[in-house]
Write an enzyme that holds these catalytic residues in place. Sequence first.
Site, PDB file in Angstrom:
ATOM      1  N   GLN A  10       6.951  72.435   9.477  1.00 51.34           N
ATOM      2  CA  GLN A  10       6.892  73.842   9.093  1.00 51.34           C
ATOM      3  C   GLN A  10       7.814  74.695   9.961  1.00 51.34           C
ATOM      4  OE1 GLN A  10       3.044  74.360   7.728  1.00 51.34           O
ATOM      5  NE2 GLN A  10       3.083  76.573   7.637  1.00 51.34           N
ATOM      6  N   SER A  95       4.615  66.804  12.208  1.00 51.34           N
ATOM      7  CA  SER A  95       3.445  67.415  11.572  1.00 51.34           C
ATOM      8  C   SER A  95       3.435  67.087  10.082  1.00 51.34           C
ATOM      9  CB  SER A  95       3.424  68.920  11.848  1.00 51.34           C
ATOM     10  OG  SER A  95       2.215  69.492  11.436  1.00 51.34           O
ATOM     11  N   LEU A  96       3.608  68.083   9.185  1.00 55.62           N
ATOM     12  CA  LEU A  96       3.606  67.774   7.749  1.00 55.62           C
ATOM     13  C   LEU A  96       4.710  66.774   7.407  1.00 55.62           C
ATOM     14  CD1 LEU A  96       5.835  69.024   5.458  1.00 55.62           C
ATOM     15  CD2 LEU A  96       5.149  71.109   6.608  1.00 55.62           C
ATOM     16  N   ARG A 120      -3.899  70.089   2.286  1.00 60.58           N
ATOM     17  CA  ARG A 120      -3.817  70.242   3.738  1.00 60.58           C
ATOM     18  C   ARG A 120      -3.490  71.675   4.118  1.00 60.58           C
ATOM     19  NH1 ARG A 120       0.423  69.534   7.699  1.00 60.58           N
ATOM     20  NH2 ARG A 120      -0.252  68.417   9.601  1.00 60.58           N
ATOM     21  N   HIS A 205      -3.085  72.064  14.753  1.00 58.82           N
ATOM     22  CA  HIS A 205      -3.156  70.992  15.763  1.00 58.82           C
ATOM     23  C   HIS A 205      -4.020  71.389  16.964  1.00 58.82           C
ATOM     24  CE1 HIS A 205      -0.274  68.712  13.480  1.00 58.82           C
ATOM     25  NE2 HIS A 205       0.514  69.770  13.435  1.00 58.82           N
ATOM     26  N   GLN A 254      -4.302  63.708  13.246  1.00 56.45           N
ATOM     27  CA  GLN A 254      -3.177  64.610  13.492  1.00 56.45           C
ATOM     28  C   GLN A 254      -3.528  66.075  13.217  1.00 56.45           C
ATOM     29  OE1 GLN A 254      -0.613  66.258  10.930  1.00 56.45           O
ATOM     30  NE2 GLN A 254       0.977  64.688  11.117  1.00 56.45           N
TER      31      GLN A 254
END
Length: 314
Positions: A10, A95-96, A120, A205, A254
């Site tokens: 992101q 991340s994503l 998500r 996170h 995660q």
Amino acid sequence: MKYAFVFPGQGSQFVGMGKELAENFGAARDVFNEVNEALGQDLYKIMTEGPDVELTMTANTQPALMAFSMAVVRILEKEFGICLKDKAAFVAGHSLGEYSAACAAGVFSLADTAKLLRLRGQAMQNAVPFGVGGMAAVLGLSYKDVGALVEACSNGKDICVAANDNSDGQVVLSGAMTAIDRAVEIAPEFGARKCVKLAVSAPFHSPYMAPAADVMARAFMEVKANDAQIKLISNVLAEPLTDHREIIKQLIAQVTGTVRWRETMNFMHEQNVTDLAELGAGKVLSGIAKRSYKDINSFSVGSVAEIEELAKNL
């Protein structure tokens, strides 16, 4: 030559993303159409036309970035006959981006990956009321040294944690807005060059994302998964995985866990990766690699010219 392919997270999104690829390659159009169909929404229109406020909504940003990355992968496969599993020693994503990496490695279908990321994004946004949590980038402190700052800013239930260990001297904190505000205020006292609040809508996170982790755990039970055809370096372990059950377990972890990107890059370096290609939007990950590892040829691949150049070299 030993290649690793990485996928952005992101913050790399921009209005207009994917337009050039769709205008030049049928494989890209197919990806965007498939994602639109899976989501029951014209996400491609938001990607290419905006408005920016709609693209930056987490539930749109996450599948959009994945779709752009996967368009690059599909173009390489369909238009140039280059299969990632034949060329890549490792894949990883920030991340994503780890979902993009999993899709590229054949763990999930494109449609399922889009649906998982939509969910998500929604679950992460809904986990904490808007404005209650946030994130801040600490510059000039190592992951080890940021611990004292985190401790000083956390007070009872209002805590912050190190969410992203991006590189030496770049750590992102996440948590309650009161703790984040305090970190921005006192970080220089702990040796930080500066501490800047990020324009995000939730404390990603961090333990505050536990409700989102529960949502994802349930969602994965409904999704068909395969073992990875390329070793996928997990964000939370900074180790390679191929077993789909272990990959899913770590994708759930995660949501609340630390993205150990510095250690992921260290691992690639130790494994003698020579070339690192960031597939998709932006140049964040290839930029980190360039600054940290001068002996790795790091570059971004998101335009027609960049794809053609990579295909020629592969």
